[in-house]
Design an enzyme around this catalytic site. Structure first.
Site, PDB file in Angstrom:
ATOM      1  N   PRO A   1      54.862  -0.287  43.922  1.00  0.00           N
ATOM      2  CA  PRO A   1      54.449   1.023  43.391  1.00  0.00           C
ATOM      3  C   PRO A   1      55.017   1.331  42.008  1.00  0.00           C
ATOM      4  O   PRO A   1      54.334   1.961  41.189  1.00  0.00           O
ATOM      5  CB  PRO A   1      54.967   2.014  44.441  1.00  0.00           C
ATOM      6  CG  PRO A   1      56.029   1.278  45.197  1.00  0.00           C
ATOM      7  CD  PRO A   1      55.599  -0.154  45.187  1.00  0.00           C
TER       8      PRO A   1
ATOM      9  N   GLU B   1      32.950  43.902  41.901  1.00  0.00           N
ATOM     10  CA  GLU B   1      34.295  44.054  42.459  1.00  0.00           C
ATOM     11  C   GLU B   1      34.972  42.693  42.606  1.00  0.00           C
ATOM     12  O   GLU B   1      36.175  42.554  42.347  1.00  0.00           O
ATOM     13  CB  GLU B   1      34.225  44.778  43.801  1.00  0.00           C
ATOM     14  CG  GLU B   1      33.877  46.258  43.663  1.00  0.00           C
ATOM     15  CD  GLU B   1      33.649  46.935  44.990  1.00  0.00           C
ATOM     16  OE1 GLU B   1      33.750  46.260  46.042  1.00  0.00           O
ATOM     17  OE2 GLU B   1      33.349  48.147  44.998  1.00  0.00           O
TER      18      GLU B   1
ATOM     19  N   ASP C   1      56.816  -1.180  39.813  1.00  0.00           N
ATOM     20  CA  ASP C   1      56.718  -2.288  38.867  1.00  0.00           C
ATOM     21  C   ASP C   1      55.277  -2.600  38.463  1.00  0.00           C
ATOM     22  O   ASP C   1      55.037  -3.066  37.334  1.00  0.00           O
ATOM     23  CB  ASP C   1      57.349  -3.549  39.461  1.00  0.00           C
ATOM     24  CG  ASP C   1      58.841  -3.385  39.703  1.00  0.00           C
ATOM     25  OD1 ASP C   1      59.442  -2.487  39.073  1.00  0.00           O
ATOM     26  OD2 ASP C   1      59.393  -4.143  40.516  1.00  0.00           O
TER      27      ASP C   1
ATOM     28  N   HIS D   1      34.489  57.370  25.112  1.00  0.00           N
ATOM     29  CA  HIS D   1      35.487  58.145  25.868  1.00  0.00           C
ATOM     30  C   HIS D   1      34.899  58.615  27.207  1.00  0.00           C
ATOM     31  O   HIS D   1      35.340  59.617  27.768  1.00  0.00           O
ATOM     32  CB  HIS D   1      35.965  59.370  25.073  1.00  0.00           C
ATOM     33  CG  HIS D   1      36.568  59.045  23.757  1.00  0.00           C
ATOM     34  ND1 HIS D   1      37.918  58.858  23.570  1.00  0.00           N
ATOM     35  CD2 HIS D   1      35.993  58.861  22.535  1.00  0.00           C
ATOM     36  CE1 HIS D   1      38.165  58.577  22.299  1.00  0.00           C
ATOM     37  NE2 HIS D   1      36.998  58.566  21.651  1.00  0.00           N
TER      38      HIS D   1
ATOM     39  N   LYS E   1      25.292  53.121  53.053  1.00  0.00           N
ATOM     40  CA  LYS E   1      26.067  52.982  51.819  1.00  0.00           C
ATOM     41  C   LYS E   1      26.087  51.516  51.383  1.00  0.00           C
ATOM     42  O   LYS E   1      26.290  50.613  52.188  1.00  0.00           O
ATOM     43  CB  LYS E   1      27.499  53.468  52.029  1.00  0.00           C
ATOM     44  CG  LYS E   1      28.323  53.570  50.740  1.00  0.00           C
ATOM     45  CD  LYS E   1      29.667  54.216  51.038  1.00  0.00           C
ATOM     46  CE  LYS E   1      30.431  54.508  49.749  1.00  0.00           C
ATOM     47  NZ  LYS E   1      30.856  53.278  49.080  1.00  0.00           N
TER      48      LYS E   1
ATOM     49  N   SER F   1      29.886  50.163  54.040  1.00  0.00           N
ATOM     50  CA  SER F   1      30.836  50.993  54.780  1.00  0.00           C
ATOM     51  C   SER F   1      30.680  50.763  56.270  1.00  0.00           C
ATOM     52  O   SER F   1      29.568  50.534  56.772  1.00  0.00           O
ATOM     53  CB  SER F   1      30.615  52.470  54.451  1.00  0.00           C
ATOM     54  OG  SER F   1      31.423  53.293  55.279  1.00  0.00           O
TER      55      SER F   1
END
Length: 465
Positions: free
Chosen positions: A132, A332, A134, A189, A325, A319
């Site tokens: 592994p 999100e 050498d 705003h 809803k 909901s």
């Protein structure tokens, strides 16, 4: 009870599950590094990149006559299995390990060694005919292989993110064209401002994404600069003078990725600035996606008591208690993903600061966070494009009704009657509930001026004939 075999390293003997190709150092890592065990293993792209790297290194060592062709062919054969994913179950280590990534480099070395030994009919754990260290790790060090694999993986997945962003940009462009003539109120705003078109808003979002893709693309050249050949400290001890250049050439041939030489071998070994830069670009994309997703949530709010200027696709119930809803679930998701990416960037920034003298020892954490961020942003971009933007419809009647109601349209009267008189008209209209046109007419503004100034469509494109 699981059967075991005995593997040896410089620290002694240790039992390893017989059916696993890893060796003593990997087994010790499993024993001592438990943070994130079972859920936070090395990203598949990183292991694949290690396979690509070990294959190229073996090829280069054979070319330079530093490795027997028979040994090289065995290593190459197993490296191809690593690249394909055939050996994924044999890479159990987590990111939370020594900061140079030594354990993962040795995990790869041991798996390739033992699988090659099995293919050749030898005894696993014997390190004969393939050792592994050498053979598999010839002319390499964990200090240059782990960051090289990390950079290869990052370049590959960053290219995928650019494609995802380009797809999202196209969807936004399509909506900009489709809604070019939908007049709506502008808002600054969060308050009423002069009119814009819905198409102009979407064109702005498309530009954000286009610039984000360009920012990510601009990092690829520097992320593609790999430190391989520096071995322990950047000097290239135990390597042939042509080794690094040959490996880079082979990496380009194998992957088609922009893999190049470092600006300086000591910079490449001691610092991870390119990863910090790439993460910064990802953070900027996350900020852009947050802005876009939040705007879509606001514009689609309601449907009766909100803005409701657009209609988002309805994907699932919103909901467990309120019948009917529906929530803006995709925006999100996008904003949550963006928050995680920004958090990952903070950790990567801290990691980038930990380049003490000739080595940065936070590379596994940086690898974890960067690759996670890229995957998250690519997935979120595709989700936003396909499951949200593509299905958005304009509520033209609502949008244009709000535009007609805005008192800020009086801004267009300024060149004709002055700011002060226009402000008085706004105050009167607001106090009495009458329209701007009615109050302005009463204040002596002629009908021709009103027709010209209060053309809402013309307001959105003041510099077009």
């Amino acid at each position: 009870m699981t059967e075991t075999r005995i593997e040896k390293d410089t620290m002694g003997e240790i039992a390893v599950p017989s059916e696993r190709y890893w060796g003593a150092q990997t087994q010790r890592s499993l024993k001592y590094f438990q943070a994130g065990a079972g859920r936070d293993t090395m990203h598949r792209e990183l292991i694949k990149a290690f396979g690509i790297l070990k294959k190229a290194a073996a090829m280069a060592n054979v070319e330079l006559k530093l490795l027997d062709k028979e040994k090289g062919d065995l290593i190459i054969q197993v490296a191809d299995e690593v690249i394909s994913g055939k050996l994924d179950d044999h890479f159990p280590l987590v990111h939370w390990q020594t900061g140079s990534g030594t354990q993962t480099n040795m995990n790869v070395n041991e798996v390739i060694s033992n699988r090659a030994i099995e293919i050749s009919g030898g005894v696993m754990g014997s390190k004969n005919p393939i050792h592994p260290n050498d053979d598999v790790n010839k002319a390499q060090s964990s200090n240059d292989t782990f960051p090289t694999a990390m950079h290869i993986a990052a370049v590959e997945v960053l290219a995928g993110l650019v494609e995802a962003l380009q797809d999202l940009k196209k969807n936004l462009d399509d909506k900009a064209i489709a809604h070019a003539n939908v007049i709506k109120i502008g808002r600054t705003h969060l308050m009423d401002a002069v009119p814009v078109t819905l198409g102009q808003e979407f064109a702005g979002y498309a530009a954000q994404v286009r610039q984000g893709a360009a920012r990510v693309r601009d990092t690829l050249e520097r992320v593609g600069q790999v430190p391989l050949g520096g071995t322990a400290v950047g000097t290239g001890l135990n390597t042939h003078p042509e080794f690094a250049e040959r490996v880079r050439r082979l990496l380009v041939e194998q992957t088609g990725l922009p893999v190049g030489a470092p600006a300086d071998p000591f910079e490449a070994q001691a610092a991870r600035d390119a990863l910090v830069e790439a993460s910064g670009a990802l953070k900027t994309v996350a900020v852009s996606l947050t802005k876009i997703a939040n705007d879509l949530r606001l514009l689609g709010s309601g449907p009766r008591a909100g803005l409701a200027e657009i209609m988002l696709p309805e994907l699932q119930k919103g909901s467990s208690i309120m019948p009917g809803k529906v929530n803006p679930v995709i925006p999100e998701v996008v904003t949550q993903v963006s928050a995680q990416v920004i958090g990952n960037d903070t950790a990567i920034t801290v990691g980038g600061m930990q380049g003490h003298l000739e080595l940065n020892v936070f590379v596994p954490m940086m690898a974890r966070n960067l690759l996670e961020s890229i995957h998250l942003l690519a997935a979120a971009s595709r989700l936003l494009a396909e499951k949200c933007v593509d299905g958005i419809e304009a509520n033209r009647e609502q949008a244009e009704r709000y535009a007609e109601l805005t008192l800020s349209a009086a801004t267009a009267l300024n060149p004709y009657i002055g700011y002060d008189k226009a402000a008085e008209i706004v105050k009167t209209a607001a106090a009495t509930g009458r329209s701007l046109r009615e109050v302005a007419r009463e204040a002596g503004v002629d009908e021709a001026t009103l027709d010209k100034a209060l053309d809402y469509r013309a307001m959105t494109k003041p510099h077009q004939a």
